[in-house]
Design a protein around this motif. Structure first.
Motif, PDB file in Angstrom:
ATOM      1  N   LEU A 166       0.846  -1.190   0.000  1.00 34.57           N
ATOM      2  CA  LEU A 166       0.000   0.000   0.000  1.00 34.57           C
ATOM      3  C   LEU A 166       0.884   1.243   0.000  1.00 34.57           C
ATOM      4  CD1 LEU A 166      -2.468  -1.171   2.805  1.00 34.57           C
ATOM      5  CD2 LEU A 166      -2.796  -1.372   0.353  1.00 34.57           C
ATOM      6  N   LEU A 167       0.620   2.154  -0.957  1.00 36.27           N
ATOM      7  CA  LEU A 167       1.434   3.357  -1.099  1.00 36.27           C
ATOM      8  C   LEU A 167       0.562   4.596  -1.225  1.00 36.27           C
ATOM      9  CD1 LEU A 167       2.890   1.045  -3.354  1.00 36.27           C
ATOM     10  CD2 LEU A 167       4.727   2.554  -2.620  1.00 36.27           C
ATOM     11  N   TYR A 168       1.176   5.749  -0.948  1.00 42.80           N
ATOM     12  CA  TYR A 168       0.488   7.034  -1.086  1.00 42.80           C
ATOM     13  C   TYR A 168       0.505   7.420  -2.562  1.00 42.80           C
ATOM     14  CZ  TYR A 168      -0.783  11.900   0.061  1.00 42.80           C
ATOM     15  OH  TYR A 168      -1.412  13.122   0.152  1.00 42.80           O
ATOM     16  N   VAL A 169      -0.686   7.679  -3.120  1.00 43.30           N
ATOM     17  CA  VAL A 169      -0.779   7.995  -4.542  1.00 43.30           C
ATOM     18  C   VAL A 169      -1.538   9.301  -4.757  1.00 43.30           C
ATOM     19  CG1 VAL A 169      -0.624   5.601  -5.303  1.00 43.30           C
ATOM     20  CG2 VAL A 169      -2.859   6.600  -4.841  1.00 43.30           C
ATOM     21  N   PRO A 188      -6.920  16.744   0.628  1.00 37.43           N
ATOM     22  CA  PRO A 188      -8.076  15.879   0.918  1.00 37.43           C
ATOM     23  C   PRO A 188      -7.664  14.417   0.778  1.00 37.43           C
ATOM     24  CG  PRO A 188      -8.671  17.632  -0.622  1.00 37.43           C
ATOM     25  CD  PRO A 188      -7.178  17.673  -0.497  1.00 37.43           C
ATOM     26  N   LEU A 189      -8.056  13.604   1.736  1.00 35.81           N
ATOM     27  CA  LEU A 189      -7.721  12.183   1.709  1.00 35.81           C
ATOM     28  C   LEU A 189      -8.968  11.365   1.385  1.00 35.81           C
ATOM     29  CD1 LEU A 189      -5.275  11.592   4.683  1.00 35.81           C
ATOM     30  CD2 LEU A 189      -4.760  11.829   2.255  1.00 35.81           C
ATOM     31  N   ILE A 190      -8.798  10.403   0.506  1.00 36.43           N
ATOM     32  CA  ILE A 190      -9.914   9.551   0.081  1.00 36.43           C
ATOM     33  C   ILE A 190      -9.767   8.192   0.745  1.00 36.43           C
ATOM     34  CG2 ILE A 190     -11.102   8.545  -1.893  1.00 36.43           C
ATOM     35  CD1 ILE A 190      -9.898  10.803  -3.592  1.00 36.43           C
ATOM     36  N   SER A 236      -4.701   9.308  -1.725  1.00 34.51           N
ATOM     37  CA  SER A 236      -5.087   8.158  -0.931  1.00 34.51           C
ATOM     38  C   SER A 236      -3.909   7.217  -0.755  1.00 34.51           C
ATOM     39  CB  SER A 236      -6.252   7.406  -1.594  1.00 34.51           C
ATOM     40  OG  SER A 236      -6.758   6.396  -0.732  1.00 34.51           O
ATOM     41  N   ILE A 237      -4.056   6.278   0.167  1.00 36.41           N
ATOM     42  CA  ILE A 237      -3.146   5.143   0.275  1.00 36.41           C
ATOM     43  C   ILE A 237      -3.852   3.970  -0.391  1.00 36.41           C
ATOM     44  CG2 ILE A 237      -2.070   3.495   1.849  1.00 36.41           C
ATOM     45  CD1 ILE A 237      -1.492   5.753   3.746  1.00 36.41           C
TER      46      ILE A 237
END
Length: 305
Positions: A166-169, A188-190, A236-237
């Protein structure tokens, strides 16, 4: 009475889902086609099988009894087919697997070779959320489940398939980035929905780093999150496994962050008390023999990130 096996299958699916729309989607039929078959089937009985109250469809008590009988008939038909194949020397049976939504990027590659080698095995895959996957496993509705986090309250056996990273994209437009904290607190995080293993991992990472998230968006599928990030709605991650093409096409980019990737493992699990069918046992043997080759052939690209 002159009902068909096809009508029995359609009515059984309607009874299970209590929805013509949902039944049509699962059966890959149009809604009008399902409605016509339901009407033709119901017309053969003097007592209603279904009733509509408001806009919701309900199965009558008589309809529930017919559904139970239909399930027995269909099971016997499958048994006849399996016995025929068995006498012909082919492995036969049904293999039922429930997988979490991001597992759809993984599981088909671990099944295609097996089904080609064993055309007599019927495959049934349910792609759903983590809660439903665990429920179907607990209720003994499936042979196997694919999860990235082992269920805590169930006694299960499992086989590790491969890593889940899992990575930050983000999309390829500029994002406000001054430091690691800003990536989480100023963009903003999804999120995935509550109960998602991806969401749990993301929240654990945020909690561990003591970030204060200001803008949060929640979506109910990995595909929805991916499209939202591509559109610039937020960051998001996400599981690397689900964004191969988007990275290749430069629709998404990975933002390197200390502490990422979060690494979990895709596990094929089954109940310890489960009496495995010949098809299920053969599938475990296939996985044991072919797993390394499948990972090398289909997923070596992951090592580039």
């Amino acid at each position: 009475m002159n009902y068909t096996l096809h009508q029995l299958q359609i009515f059984l699916k309607i009874a299970e889902l209590q929805s013509i729309t949902k039944a049509s989607e699962e059966l890959y039929l149009t809604q009008p086609a399902v409605s016509i078959q339901l009407k033709n089937f119901q017309d053969q009985f003097p007592i209603p099988l279904t009733e509509v109250i408001g806009r919701k469809l309900y199965i009558t008590e008589f309809g529930k009894e017919i559904a139970q009988a239909a399930e027995k008939i269909i099971t016997e038909v499958y048994a006849i087919n399996y016995k025929t194949l068995s006498y012909q020397g082919q492995l036969s049976g049904r293999l039922k697997i429930s997988i979490v939504s991001t597992g759809k990027y993984v599981m088909p590659y671990f099944l295609s070779g097996f089904t080609k080698e064993n055309p007599g095995v019927e495959l049934n895959i349910d792609v759903t959320n983590k809660a439903r996957v665990i429920e179907s496993l607990e209720q003994n509705e499936v042979d196997f489940a694919l999860v990235s986090v082992l269920p805590e309250k169930l006694k299960v056996n499992y086989v590790e398939l491969m890593q889940n990273r899992l990575l930050y994209v983000a999309n390829n437009e500029n994002i406000r980035k001054n430091n690691k904290r800003d990536l989480f607190e100023k963009n903003p995080l999804i999120y995935r929905e509550q109960g998602s293993a991806t969401r749990n991992a993301m929240e654990s990472f945020i909690f561990k780093n003591k970030f204060s998230v200001q803008k949060k968006i929640e979506l109910t599928s990995n595909e929805a999150v991916k499209q939202a990030v591509i559109s610039g709605l937020g960051c998001s991650i996400m599981p690397l496994i689900g964004i191969k093409n988007e990275l290749k096409n430069n629709d998404l980019r990975i933002i390197p962050i200390k502490g990422l990737p979060i690494i979990t493992t895709w596990n094929l699990v089954w109940l310890q008390s489960k009496k495995l069918s010949p098809a299920a046992t053969a599938y475990l043997e296939f996985i044991d023999a072919k797993k390394k080759d499948i990972i090398k052939t289909q997923f070596s690209w992951i090592n580039n990130y």
